[in-house]
Scaffold this active site. Structure first.
Site, PDB file in Angstrom:
ATOM      1  N   ASN A   1       3.562   7.564  10.695  1.00 57.75           N
ATOM      2  CA  ASN A   1       4.949   7.536  11.120  1.00 57.75           C
ATOM      3  C   ASN A   1       5.753   6.932   9.965  1.00 57.75           C
ATOM      4  O   ASN A   1       5.216   6.647   8.903  1.00 57.75           O
ATOM      5  CB  ASN A   1       5.099   6.710  12.399  1.00 57.75           C
ATOM      6  CG  ASN A   1       6.291   7.149  13.234  1.00 57.75           C
ATOM      7  OD1 ASN A   1       7.374   7.389  12.713  1.00 57.75           O
ATOM      8  ND2 ASN A   1       6.098   7.242  14.542  1.00 57.75           N
ATOM      9  N   THR A   2       7.014   6.704  10.169  1.00 55.83           N
ATOM     10  CA  THR A   2       7.880   6.270   9.077  1.00 55.83           C
ATOM     11  C   THR A   2       7.625   4.817   8.671  1.00 55.83           C
ATOM     12  O   THR A   2       7.130   4.015   9.453  1.00 55.83           O
ATOM     13  CB  THR A   2       9.358   6.435   9.466  1.00 55.83           C
ATOM     14  OG1 THR A   2       9.582   5.764  10.713  1.00 55.83           O
ATOM     15  CG2 THR A   2       9.709   7.899   9.602  1.00 55.83           C
TER      16      THR A   2
ATOM     17  N   CYS B   1      -7.609   3.961 -27.721  1.00 56.54           N
ATOM     18  CA  CYS B   1      -7.355   4.675 -26.457  1.00 56.54           C
ATOM     19  C   CYS B   1      -8.364   4.290 -25.382  1.00 56.54           C
ATOM     20  O   CYS B   1      -9.572   4.455 -25.555  1.00 56.54           O
ATOM     21  CB  CYS B   1      -7.399   6.187 -26.691  1.00 56.54           C
ATOM     22  SG  CYS B   1      -7.087   7.159 -25.201  1.00 56.54           S
TER      23      CYS B   1
ATOM     24  N   CYS C   1       7.344   4.268  15.636  1.00 58.75           N
ATOM     25  CA  CYS C   1       8.762   4.120  15.279  1.00 58.75           C
ATOM     26  C   CYS C   1       9.070   2.661  14.951  1.00 58.75           C
ATOM     27  O   CYS C   1       8.889   1.776  15.792  1.00 58.75           O
ATOM     28  CB  CYS C   1       9.631   4.607  16.431  1.00 58.75           C
ATOM     29  SG  CYS C   1      11.394   4.617  16.050  1.00 58.75           S
TER      30      CYS C   1
ATOM     31  N   CYS D   1      -6.070   5.662 -20.230  1.00 57.42           N
ATOM     32  CA  CYS D   1      -5.409   5.211 -18.997  1.00 57.42           C
ATOM     33  C   CYS D   1      -4.631   6.320 -18.301  1.00 57.42           C
ATOM     34  O   CYS D   1      -4.283   6.209 -17.139  1.00 57.42           O
ATOM     35  CB  CYS D   1      -4.497   4.036 -19.295  1.00 57.42           C
ATOM     36  SG  CYS D   1      -3.035   4.458 -20.278  1.00 57.42           S
TER      37      CYS D   1
END
Length: 434
Positions: free
Chosen positions: A204-205, A380, A139, A383
């Site tokens: 967790n956050t 090209c 937390c 990507c």
């Protein structure tokens, strides 16, 4: 039909979908509704020590980030651990476990980083019949300022120490919840393993401020004109969580450590991706807060159908299946060459691919006067930006060039051999090793 039954570190549940420790698991009423909806397990909202409970704010607790269609991409949460008395939570946990013996019930715990505090609370939790404990070392707000939560999770020595205490004073399996607010998640994971943890859970956050009110000039959510940092969760954090889970799963020091995957799980596909990268089960929060508990039914049916299609009979057949294919950049095959290809039958001539490539990439898409878009193979580099910005699924794809063919961009023949940066002639280290 696929068997979704889960056995995570000896904790059995009818499916691998658990509710994470969060507001949805704060009391008996919620948890009973969750189990009736079909959730396989619940991690009860984090318990604190005996005595006066923590005090939460009496105003907005969540901030949000939305997509263009106002779909919720992430929540910022400033709510603390449970603000209900410990004895009330323990009584309710015991009643729920009695009535739902086939469901997993885990107690999340956060008390001061003192041996006596952990020693005191563990017997009370054990008496509820809980299947295990989760140590909340993640937390990032409110409790961290008090020397708990991520303040512990950011110090590997503390993680190892507290984990050892818990293994000493309880028979229950110990899951250590890790913080993502750290430079290298392997250090706390290895510390948890050294301390004897039965598993880790992550992420967790993420410490965050989601927005600022540009009239009042204060962060949101706002309490009396002031705001603070909080924990960010939801679909937006999933890529960060997947990477951290994979890092632990493929690290030799932690490769055998069971993982409970957390972070943006909204669909069965999200869950399967976490499991493929090493998670034995998944925990969910934001999706339940957004769509309600019954979202688990879609997860169950979707995962079951996927497993049937693949011929999998057990969720264990998914776990770690992608880990061998996760590698470091310097091990990628530099002789593998692809080119973008536009399906003219699917193209709606919106021009997103052209704008993205012309302005910000390699000028590899041409636009005719009638708005027909085509790839310039000579420019090209494959990507994949055009694929990502195209609003039509499968309109633009990447086609592999066969070995022996000539790459129009480089003029070189595509080699069949695997070759990576460690042996590339442009690598100074490779030259030094010769």
């Amino acid at each position: 039909m696929a068997n979704l039954q889960s056995d995570f570190i000896g904790i059995k549940s009818p499916n691998p979908f658990w509710l994470a420790s969060a507001p949805p698991t704060d009391k008996e009423y919620n948890v009973r509704r969750a189990f009736e909806a079909g959730w396989g397990g619940v991690v009860w909202k984090t318990l604190g020590m005996e005595g006066p409970p923590v005090v939460n704010v009496n105003g907005p607790r969540y901030g949000a980030i939305y997509g263009a269609d106002r779909r919720l991409l992430g929540l910022n949460n400033i709510e603390l651990i449970t603000d209900r008395p410990l004895e009330v939570n323990l009584r309710e946990m015991k009643a729920v476990k009695r009535d739902y013996p086939d469901r997993a019930l885990i107690a999340s715990i956060m008390v001061p980083c003192e041996e006596e505090a952990w020693k005191a609370i563990l017997p009370h939790v054990e008496d509820t019949g809980a299947d295990g404990i989760e140590l909340n070392f993640g937390c990032p707000h409110g409790m961290a300022e008090r020397g708990m939560g991520s303040a512990v999770g950011q110090v590997p020595e503390y993680i190892e120490m507290v984990t050892r205490w818990c293994k000493m004073y309880t028979r229950m399996p110990v899951i250590v919840k890790l913080t993502p607010n750290i430079t290298n998640v392997l250090y706390p994971a290895e510390a948890a393993k050294r301390g004897g943890a039965d598993a880790v859970s992550l992420i967790n956050t993420i410490n965050s401020i989601t927005s600022v009110d540009l009239d009042l000039f204060a962060p949101e959510p706002m309490i009396d004109g002031k705001g603070t940092h909080g924990g960010y969760c939801g679909p937006a954090v999933k890529p960060i969580a997947l990477n951290m889970v994979a890092e632990i799963a493929r690290n030799p020091e932690t490769a055998g450590l069971p993982i409970s995957g957390i972070g943006g799980v909204t669909t069965w596909r999200d869950a399967a991706e976490f499991m493929a990268l090493g998670a034995g089960n998944v925990q969910v929060c934001t999706a339940a807060m957004t769509y309600g508990f019954k979202i688990v039914q879609e997860m169950i049916s979707g995962l079951s159908e996927y497993m049937d299609d693949k011929g999998f009979t057990s969720v264990d057949q998914i776990v770690r299946r992608a880990v061998p294919n996760v590698t470091d950049w310097n091990q990628l095959n530099l002789n593998y060459v692809t080119k973008a290809k536009i399906d003219q039958d699917l193209c709606i001539s919106c021009g997103r691919c052209f704008a993205a490539c012309e302005d910000t990439s390699h000028q590899a898409i041409a636009m005719s006067e009638d708005r027909t878009f085509s790839v310039i193979d000579e420019e090209c580099v494959a990507c994949n930006l055009c694929v990502n910005v195209c609003p039509v699924e499968d309109c633009i794809t990447m086609e592999t060039m066969a070995p022996g063919s000539v790459d129009p961009r480089t003029g070189q023949t595509v080699a069949p051999e695997y070759a990576n940066w460690t042996t590339h002639p442009n690598n100074p280290a490779a030259k030094a090793a010769e």
